[in-house]
Scaffold this motif. Structure first.
Motif, PDB file in Angstrom:
ATOM      1  N   GLY A 178       0.815  -1.205   0.000  1.00 51.73           N
ATOM      2  CA  GLY A 178       0.000   0.000   0.000  1.00 51.73           C
ATOM      3  C   GLY A 178       0.853   1.261   0.000  1.00 51.73           C
ATOM      4  N   VAL A 179       1.930   1.253   0.769  1.00 53.79           N
ATOM      5  CA  VAL A 179       2.789   2.431   0.848  1.00 53.79           C
ATOM      6  C   VAL A 179       3.512   2.665  -0.485  1.00 53.79           C
ATOM      7  N   PHE A 180       3.942   1.557  -1.104  1.00 58.27           N
ATOM      8  CA  PHE A 180       4.607   1.702  -2.403  1.00 58.27           C
ATOM      9  C   PHE A 180       3.657   2.350  -3.414  1.00 58.27           C
ATOM     10  N   ASP A 181       2.398   1.917  -3.394  1.00 56.11           N
ATOM     11  CA  ASP A 181       1.402   2.516  -4.295  1.00 56.11           C
ATOM     12  C   ASP A 181       1.234   4.000  -3.998  1.00 56.11           C
ATOM     13  N   GLU A 182       1.163   4.307  -2.719  1.00 59.18           N
ATOM     14  CA  GLU A 182       0.987   5.694  -2.281  1.00 59.18           C
ATOM     15  C   GLU A 182       2.138   6.569  -2.802  1.00 59.18           C
TER      16      GLU A 182
ATOM     17  N   ARG B  16      13.165  -3.816  -2.193  1.00 56.31           N
ATOM     18  CA  ARG B  16      12.849  -2.550  -2.865  1.00 56.31           C
ATOM     19  C   ARG B  16      12.932  -1.346  -1.939  1.00 56.31           C
ATOM     20  N   LEU B  17      13.084  -1.605  -0.632  1.00 57.89           N
ATOM     21  CA  LEU B  17      13.021  -0.499   0.320  1.00 57.89           C
ATOM     22  C   LEU B  17      14.041   0.616   0.075  1.00 57.89           C
ATOM     23  N   PRO B  18      15.319   0.279  -0.154  1.00 54.71           N
ATOM     24  CA  PRO B  18      16.267   1.385  -0.337  1.00 54.71           C
ATOM     25  C   PRO B  18      15.826   2.330  -1.443  1.00 54.71           C
ATOM     26  N   GLY B  19      15.342   1.771  -2.560  1.00 55.06           N
ATOM     27  CA  GLY B  19      14.866   2.608  -3.659  1.00 55.06           C
ATOM     28  C   GLY B  19      13.693   3.472  -3.238  1.00 55.06           C
TER      29      GLY B  19
END
Lengths: 340, 340, 340
Positions: free
Chosen positions: A322-326, C319-322
């Motif tokens: 959800g956060v990535f989408d946001e 994917r977090l660092p990106g």
């Protein structure tokens, strides 16, 4: 035992027939007329399920409806207590099987039963009322208190001292050499393991579990502690009283576990780590060397964190999609704002 | 041994009384006048703590203050070396206990000690100076080199060949059938396990550990490798020299572990995976089937990653709450900008 | 056996010499003229690698080039079948070693082989054609079906009933007391363990594995199930048919595992959890108490999730660092927009 005798033993309130003779215990589902059973009310359950049990131990709210019941605040505990009496087995015949090999200098207490092919070495001391199953081994100089029980193939090295009523299940090993190594240029030499093992009274050690002797000092397990099967206790561990370790737990060297701690199955503890009193560590949890948790509190994961924190971390990962989408949406909006 | 003899043995510098007779070793805290001890200086520690030890092995910076010391660059190592000599035990009496069963076709070297209820089957070969504890089992055709030690209840199947000075602790099993299965329509059949086990010299295998025979080829463990308790080595594993595996490590089939690798407790390795030379894998680490790590480097976690990377991943999760808040704030700001 | 006989046995197509006498089997690399081998074509491999094997079992696409081959749709399976016949060993001589101790009231079937120092207690029943290795133990009242095999030091308590052709590897324990505890004010008492163990036909239990008896009801393992070494099965577990558990798997109490499930090494299952039919749980996976997975599907991790989901979660962290960088950039931009 009669239902009346059982009610008296567990200090429960008998309802119904006090003279029913019970032979054994079983689950509610499988119990028959000569069986005692118990009912642990599950949330939402109102009525005692149908059962053929001669007598059921129930909580105080349960209505009798003509059945023979024993009401108790702790039905499972009372049932266990009653069953221990109901199923109490006569001690095996005292005496030493002719195939056993007991050194002449060993001291064997009264009423000790020594099974086939048992080996007891020089100077060992086996307390009264102990039972040594077939193929058990007691090394030279070992001390077993009164009423100890070595199941078949259990092995106690000569460096070990056991309190009273200590039980070693089949294949358990107490007093093996610890894993102490010294690296010398290109290979390992042993760090001599010359300490002992001291085990308090009423300790149980599960089948094929291993407790290593100390390197210089002793490995210690306090009174009342219970270890399940295939547990590993490294050299110099100091384990308190009434500690519980489920199957396949592993403790490296020099670990301290304080009283009443509970370790879930397959938990692993690094060298010299410390687990405080009453800590509950979840299954497969891992504590790094030299770390401390507790006293008190529930812990889980590797590295072990407070349970609440560990669950929160897992929940954070759940929220990531959800956060990535946001973030993607925000970028689009920001780019639009920049263009305008 | 005298303090002078010990200093000579460990090539240390003696300060004080060279004629003190020492009987054994202990920790600094518990040592008495007849004990040797050692001091490993902890960061910040300046003075040798008070001790009643007759002699202490210390690092070269330690001042004597009237005490008897041995100065050495590696106090723990020197202590271990001294203690091995101090505590050297006389070999058990050679000879075969009358209750042991040694097949007439087995070859038993000189000065071998065979304990009670030991079984040695046809054609087995036991090298000189070996010691077989009670209830040990050596299968038909097995080969044990010189100076091997089987602790009580250790079992060596007939397919195994052990080098010199190999130690099997209590209940260890070498040469059991591997876990090879073939699925046939609706059930499993065995893939025959007809390979052997080859174990190099100076290998130790911990209590209740299991080493399976190869399926067709051999399972191999190189010289000087040390396995702790309750370790599982699957069929066809190829383990190098001077490898160390802590307790409860498990290797599936066909795993390769190269020289001087160190596996932490409860680490688990999938089929055919490869661990390069000198790799250090942390406790509970897991390597997936067919994967390779190393040579060299520290690894941790499941799936195993370079330690630094694994720690960085954990740190990323720590930062999530802050990032989530940041995203929330940004959204508010962007919405405000959009409205304006 | 001749190559012709082997081809007939495995229902393969023989190409070449049908009269070649083979003695045993080996890998392609190590096989010699009297050996059978098999070739499992790896992706991209076109030609059968050079080998000195007398005969190779291959897939149907393999060209003979003058060699003696057996073509089969399932080369590994056919090889295993052939090898089981090639390596079939004569049963050990029937009879009871004089050092064994068999109670007069035990019933021993025909052609049973009882090794040195074996102990069989009162009322036990050992089916025909069974083989009991040295130091095996069969408790009073235990039942072993036909063709059972107890390897050296395997132990079966009196509460256990084994079907036909059940194999216990060295040091395995069946019927030990479960880990049932009741907390009483300040210490633990035992919850009596009075159930039994029921094991179906063709079950294998690995070296030093432990199967506990039930508390009140029985622990059950269905026909054809295979357990590797050092596995722990807690009290009251109900394990289906043709289940496979790799080494060091641990099941707490009352766990249900349905038919054809496969558990990877070191997997750990909490009390009363349920694993549906045909589930595949990856190594070191952990299922929490009272949870259910399956039927069907691949699972991994702790807590166990569908494999796909578990891998997706790991990828999210990658994917977090990106994403963190992206959030930083967005903040800078938003601040700039706010200023303008």
């Amino acid at each position: 035992m009669t239902t009346g005798e059982i009610a008296a033993l567990v200090k429960g309130e008998l309802v119904g027939d006090a003279d029913l003779e019970l032979e054994s215990g079983h689950t509610l589902e499988k119990a028959r007329e000569t069986h005692l059973a118990f009912w642990k009310r599950r949330p939402g359950q109102k009525e005692l399920p149908p059962t053929r049990a001669g007598c059921v131990i129930v909580d105080p709210r349960t209505s009798a409806d003509g059945r023979t019941l024993i009401r108790s605040l702790h039905p499972r505990r009372a049932f266990a207590q009653a069953l221990r009496s109901l199923m109490a087995q006569p001690a095996p015949d005292a005496g030493t099987d002719p195939s056993a090999q007991v050194d002449a200098s060993a001291t064997i207490g009264s009423r000790v039963s020594i099974g086939p092919h048992v080996v007891i070495e020089a100077g060992a001391l086996v307390g009264a009322d102990s039972v040594l199953g077939s193929h058990a081994f007691v090394g030279g100089g070992a001390v077993l208190g009164r009423g100890c029980r070595l199941h078949p193939g259990a092995r106690v090295y000569g460096n070990a001292r056991l309190g009273d009523r200590v039980t070693l299940h089949a294949g358990a090993v107490v007093g093996s050499e610890g894993f102490g190594l010294v690296f010398e240029t290109d290979h390992y030499e042993r760090f001599p393991q010359v300490g002992g093992v001291e085990i308090g009274s009423d300790v149980e050690i599960g089948a094929n579990s291993c407790v290593d002797r100390g390197a210089l000092d002793d490995t210690r397990i306090g009174a009342g502690t219970k270890l399940d099967n295939l547990v590993h206790i490294g050299h110099n561990c100091q384990i308190g009283r009434h500690v519980v370790m489920a199957a396949q737990v592993g403790l490296s060297g020099g670990v301290v576990v304080e009283d009443h701690a509970v370790l879930g199955g397959q938990a692993g503890i690094g060298d010299r780590a410390r687990i405080g009193a009453r800590v509950q560590l979840g299954g497969q949890g891992g504590l790094l060397p030299d770390k401390t948790i507790g006293p008190g509190g529930a812990y889980w994961g590797t590295p072990a964190r407070p349970l609440r924190e560990q669950l929160a971390r897992q929940a954070l990962v759940n929220r990531l999609p959800g956060v990535f989408d946001e973030v993607k949406r925000l970028r689009a909006k920001v780019e639009k704002l920049e263009e305008s």
